[in-house]
Design a protein around this motif. Structure first.
Motif, PDB file in Angstrom:
ATOM      1  N   ASP A 144      -7.339  -3.730   1.382  1.00  0.00           N
ATOM      2  CA  ASP A 144      -8.323  -4.114   0.377  1.00  0.00           C
ATOM      3  C   ASP A 144      -8.430  -5.636   0.367  1.00  0.00           C
ATOM      4  OD1 ASP A 144      -6.205  -5.126  -1.226  1.00  0.00           O
ATOM      5  OD2 ASP A 144      -6.117  -3.321  -2.457  1.00  0.00           O
ATOM      6  N   ALA A 145      -9.059  -6.194  -0.650  1.00  0.00           N
ATOM      7  CA  ALA A 145      -9.313  -7.636  -0.682  1.00  0.00           C
ATOM      8  C   ALA A 145      -8.033  -8.460  -0.643  1.00  0.00           C
ATOM      9  CB  ALA A 145     -10.133  -7.991  -1.923  1.00  0.00           C
ATOM     10  N   GLU A 146      -6.957  -7.975  -1.240  1.00  0.00           N
ATOM     11  CA  GLU A 146      -5.697  -8.716  -1.237  1.00  0.00           C
ATOM     12  C   GLU A 146      -4.684  -8.149  -0.237  1.00  0.00           C
ATOM     13  OE1 GLU A 146      -6.653  -7.398  -4.497  1.00  0.00           O
ATOM     14  OE2 GLU A 146      -7.928  -9.154  -4.728  1.00  0.00           O
ATOM     15  N   ARG A 147      -4.797  -6.883   0.081  1.00  0.00           N
ATOM     16  CA  ARG A 147      -3.873  -6.229   1.014  1.00  0.00           C
ATOM     17  C   ARG A 147      -4.493  -6.337   2.399  1.00  0.00           C
ATOM     18  NH1 ARG A 147      -3.863  -1.152  -0.910  1.00  0.00           N
ATOM     19  NH2 ARG A 147      -2.469  -1.750  -2.583  1.00  0.00           N
TER      20      ARG A 147
ATOM     21  N   GLY B 178       0.782  -1.227   0.000  1.00  0.00           N
ATOM     22  CA  GLY B 178       0.000   0.000   0.000  1.00  0.00           C
ATOM     23  C   GLY B 178       0.812   1.273   0.000  1.00  0.00           C
ATOM     24  N   ALA B 179       2.075   1.192  -0.455  1.00  0.00           N
ATOM     25  CA  ALA B 179       2.947   2.371  -0.451  1.00  0.00           C
ATOM     26  C   ALA B 179       3.021   3.053  -1.809  1.00  0.00           C
ATOM     27  CB  ALA B 179       4.342   1.980   0.020  1.00  0.00           C
ATOM     28  N   GLY B 180       2.158   2.648  -2.745  1.00  0.00           N
ATOM     29  CA  GLY B 180       2.089   3.310  -4.037  1.00  0.00           C
ATOM     30  C   GLY B 180       2.948   2.708  -5.131  1.00  0.00           C
ATOM     31  N   LYS B 181       3.415   1.478  -4.951  1.00  0.00           N
ATOM     32  CA  LYS B 181       4.284   0.851  -5.946  1.00  0.00           C
ATOM     33  C   LYS B 181       3.568   0.637  -7.276  1.00  0.00           C
ATOM     34  CE  LYS B 181       5.099  -2.616  -3.254  1.00  0.00           C
ATOM     35  NZ  LYS B 181       4.269  -2.117  -2.153  1.00  0.00           N
TER      36      LYS B 181
ATOM     37  N   GLU C 153       3.097  -6.976 -10.230  1.00  0.00           N
ATOM     38  CA  GLU C 153       3.267  -7.539  -8.888  1.00  0.00           C
ATOM     39  C   GLU C 153       2.657  -8.929  -8.901  1.00  0.00           C
ATOM     40  OE1 GLU C 153       2.183  -7.073  -4.183  1.00  0.00           O
ATOM     41  OE2 GLU C 153       1.337  -5.623  -5.579  1.00  0.00           O
ATOM     42  N   VAL C 154       3.496  -9.944  -8.884  1.00  0.00           N
ATOM     43  CA  VAL C 154       3.011 -11.310  -9.051  1.00  0.00           C
ATOM     44  C   VAL C 154       2.184 -11.790  -7.871  1.00  0.00           C
ATOM     45  CG1 VAL C 154       4.881 -11.874 -10.648  1.00  0.00           C
ATOM     46  CG2 VAL C 154       5.153 -12.385  -8.212  1.00  0.00           C
ATOM     47  N   ALA C 155       2.498 -11.342  -6.662  1.00  0.00           N
ATOM     48  CA  ALA C 155       1.737 -11.793  -5.493  1.00  0.00           C
ATOM     49  C   ALA C 155       0.276 -11.379  -5.609  1.00  0.00           C
ATOM     50  CB  ALA C 155       2.348 -11.239  -4.212  1.00  0.00           C
ATOM     51  N   ARG C 156       0.035 -10.134  -5.989  1.00  0.00           N
ATOM     52  CA  ARG C 156      -1.351  -9.656  -6.109  1.00  0.00           C
ATOM     53  C   ARG C 156      -2.090 -10.444  -7.193  1.00  0.00           C
ATOM     54  NH1 ARG C 156      -4.931  -5.289  -4.732  1.00  0.00           N
ATOM     55  NH2 ARG C 156      -3.449  -4.642  -3.165  1.00  0.00           N
ATOM     56  N   THR C 157      -1.419 -10.732  -8.285  1.00  0.00           N
ATOM     57  CA  THR C 157      -2.031 -11.517  -9.361  1.00  0.00           C
ATOM     58  C   THR C 157      -2.445 -12.890  -8.840  1.00  0.00           C
ATOM     59  OG1 THR C 157      -0.723 -10.345 -11.018  1.00  0.00           O
ATOM     60  CG2 THR C 157      -1.659 -12.462 -11.676  1.00  0.00           C
ATOM     61  N   ILE C 158      -1.574 -13.527  -8.074  1.00  0.00           N
ATOM     62  CA  ILE C 158      -1.890 -14.844  -7.512  1.00  0.00           C
ATOM     63  C   ILE C 158      -3.050 -14.737  -6.536  1.00  0.00           C
ATOM     64  CG2 ILE C 158      -1.017 -16.709  -6.044  1.00  0.00           C
ATOM     65  CD1 ILE C 158       1.809 -15.982  -7.272  1.00  0.00           C
ATOM     66  N   LEU C 159      -3.020 -13.715  -5.669  1.00  0.00           N
ATOM     67  CA  LEU C 159      -4.085 -13.545  -4.674  1.00  0.00           C
ATOM     68  C   LEU C 159      -5.444 -13.314  -5.325  1.00  0.00           C
ATOM     69  CD1 LEU C 159      -2.187 -11.331  -2.091  1.00  0.00           C
ATOM     70  CD2 LEU C 159      -2.829 -13.748  -1.824  1.00  0.00           C
ATOM     71  N   GLN C 160      -5.468 -12.719  -6.508  1.00  0.00           N
ATOM     72  CA  GLN C 160      -6.723 -12.442  -7.203  1.00  0.00           C
ATOM     73  C   GLN C 160      -7.282 -13.663  -7.920  1.00  0.00           C
ATOM     74  OE1 GLN C 160      -5.466  -9.066  -9.570  1.00  0.00           O
ATOM     75  NE2 GLN C 160      -6.074  -7.610  -7.991  1.00  0.00           N
ATOM     76  N   GLN C 161      -6.480 -14.697  -8.072  1.00  0.00           N
ATOM     77  CA  GLN C 161      -6.944 -15.918  -8.737  1.00  0.00           C
ATOM     78  C   GLN C 161      -7.740 -16.775  -7.765  1.00  0.00           C
ATOM     79  OE1 GLN C 161      -3.309 -17.711 -10.124  1.00  0.00           O
ATOM     80  NE2 GLN C 161      -3.005 -16.179 -11.719  1.00  0.00           N
TER      81      GLN C 161
ATOM     82  N   MET D  80      -5.953 -16.550  -2.137  1.00  0.00           N
ATOM     83  CA  MET D  80      -5.945 -16.136  -0.731  1.00  0.00           C
ATOM     84  C   MET D  80      -5.843 -17.357   0.187  1.00  0.00           C
ATOM     85  SD  MET D  80      -5.943 -12.823  -0.613  1.00  0.00           S
ATOM     86  CE  MET D  80      -6.376 -12.463   1.085  1.00  0.00           C
ATOM     87  N   GLU D  81      -6.516 -18.434  -0.184  1.00  0.00           N
ATOM     88  CA  GLU D  81      -6.461 -19.652   0.622  1.00  0.00           C
ATOM     89  C   GLU D  81      -5.047 -20.237   0.610  1.00  0.00           C
ATOM     90  OE1 GLU D  81      -8.777 -19.021  -1.751  1.00  0.00           O
ATOM     91  OE2 GLU D  81     -10.512 -18.673  -0.462  1.00  0.00           O
ATOM     92  N   LEU D  82      -4.375 -20.202  -0.557  1.00  0.00           N
ATOM     93  CA  LEU D  82      -3.008 -20.703  -0.650  1.00  0.00           C
ATOM     94  C   LEU D  82      -2.100 -19.915   0.288  1.00  0.00           C
ATOM     95  CD1 LEU D  82      -0.869 -22.518  -2.011  1.00  0.00           C
ATOM     96  CD2 LEU D  82      -0.630 -20.738  -3.763  1.00  0.00           C
ATOM     97  N   ARG D  83      -2.223 -18.589   0.268  1.00  0.00           N
ATOM     98  CA  ARG D  83      -1.390 -17.751   1.135  1.00  0.00           C
ATOM     99  C   ARG D  83      -1.624 -18.098   2.597  1.00  0.00           C
ATOM    100  NH1 ARG D  83      -0.890 -13.447   4.365  1.00  0.00           N
ATOM    101  NH2 ARG D  83       0.680 -11.864   3.939  1.00  0.00           N
ATOM    102  N   ALA D  84      -2.883 -18.300   2.978  1.00  0.00           N
ATOM    103  CA  ALA D  84      -3.223 -18.556   4.376  1.00  0.00           C
ATOM    104  C   ALA D  84      -2.855 -19.967   4.822  1.00  0.00           C
ATOM    105  CB  ALA D  84      -4.713 -18.318   4.601  1.00  0.00           C
ATOM    106  N   SER D  85      -3.091 -20.957   3.977  1.00  0.00           N
ATOM    107  CA  SER D  85      -2.923 -22.347   4.407  1.00  0.00           C
ATOM    108  C   SER D  85      -1.574 -22.951   4.047  1.00  0.00           C
ATOM    109  CB  SER D  85      -4.039 -23.221   3.827  1.00  0.00           C
ATOM    110  OG  SER D  85      -3.919 -23.290   2.407  1.00  0.00           O
ATOM    111  N   ASP D  86      -0.889 -22.384   3.058  1.00  0.00           N
ATOM    112  CA  ASP D  86       0.379 -22.949   2.607  1.00  0.00           C
ATOM    113  C   ASP D  86       1.334 -21.832   2.188  1.00  0.00           C
ATOM    114  OD1 ASP D  86       2.458 -24.478   1.605  1.00  0.00           O
ATOM    115  OD2 ASP D  86       1.303 -25.341  -0.062  1.00  0.00           O
ATOM    116  N   PRO D  87       1.876 -21.086   3.164  1.00  0.00           N
ATOM    117  CA  PRO D  87       2.755 -19.974   2.814  1.00  0.00           C
ATOM    118  C   PRO D  87       3.965 -20.388   1.970  1.00  0.00           C
ATOM    119  CG  PRO D  87       2.147 -19.838   5.125  1.00  0.00           C
ATOM    120  CD  PRO D  87       1.640 -21.151   4.611  1.00  0.00           C
ATOM    121  N   HIS D  88       4.527 -21.575   2.220  1.00  0.00           N
ATOM    122  CA  HIS D  88       5.633 -22.035   1.366  1.00  0.00           C
ATOM    123  C   HIS D  88       5.149 -22.246  -0.060  1.00  0.00           C
ATOM    124  CE1 HIS D  88       8.681 -23.204   4.585  1.00  0.00           C
ATOM    125  NE2 HIS D  88       9.359 -22.509   3.685  1.00  0.00           N
ATOM    126  N   GLY D  89       3.973 -22.839  -0.219  1.00  0.00           N
ATOM    127  CA  GLY D  89       3.402 -23.014  -1.556  1.00  0.00           C
ATOM    128  C   GLY D  89       3.161 -21.673  -2.233  1.00  0.00           C
ATOM    129  N   PHE D  90       2.710 -20.689  -1.457  1.00  0.00           N
ATOM    130  CA  PHE D  90       2.495 -19.342  -1.990  1.00  0.00           C
ATOM    131  C   PHE D  90       3.832 -18.738  -2.420  1.00  0.00           C
ATOM    132  CE2 PHE D  90       1.792 -14.695  -1.199  1.00  0.00           C
ATOM    133  CZ  PHE D  90       0.881 -14.486  -2.229  1.00  0.00           C
TER     134      PHE D  90
END
Length: 179
Positions: A130-133, A16-19, A36-44, A48-58
């Protein structure tokens, strides 16, 4: 002598710093950018579930997407500015309290950014969740510290971006890119 690959620069820092806004402005000035690849993944679906349940997988999903962006043809672009980069994955893992897999460390050591690394610091005046941040302010600051530390650990010296309008930030970046 012409470069065989574009000069690769990146913008790192707090969520959220304006990148992304900055990169949109750079693209508007004809500078090639990487998403920003992380946001793209989170929007798929399931991101969000991958980030929460499997941070290494994320982290590995981010690595795969960042590698694809790194190798993407840029139609003769002399410079590409990426929205985050490989060391940001290290920062994510550190925030999560997880070990860094050898493959991610190896990529950080071998695929080097040769342009400036710009640091968009945590900026309370523009920070919005927001939804991903999903990080709160304190978590965003911790993330900023972790990613900047990771870049430094891999031998980079991030250039602090001014807390200024997107137009002024874009001019700052353009002034710091080689001709």
């Amino acid at each position: 002598m012409a470069r065989s690959a574009p000069l690769r620069a990146a913008v790192t820092g707090a969520p959220g710093a304006g990148k992304s806004t900055l990169l949109d402005h750079l693209a508007g000035h004809g500078i090639a950018t990487g998403p920003e690849v992380a946001r793209t993944i989170l929007q798929q679906p399931g991101g969000m579930e991958l980030r929460a349940s499997d941070p290494h997988g994320f982290a590995f999903a981010m690595l795969e997407a960042q590698l694809a962006s790194w190798h993407e043809p840029r139609n003769g672009a002399e410079t590409v500015v990426f929205d985050r980069g490989f060391p940001d994955i290290i920062g994510f893992l550190r925030v999560e309290g997880l070990a860094v897999p050898g493959e991610i460390d190896r990529v950080c050591r071998e695929l080097r950014y040769d342009g400036p690394i710009f640091h968009a610091p945590a900026w309370a005046d523009i920070y919005r969740q927001d939804a991903e941040r999903i990080q709160n302010w304190d978590e965003a600051v911790a993330s900023d510290n972790a990613v900047v530390s990771a870049w430094r650990d891999y031998g980079y010296a991030p250039v602090l971006l001014p807390l200024a309008s997107p137009e002024k930030r874009a001019a700052f970046v353009r002034d710091h890119l080689p001709d």
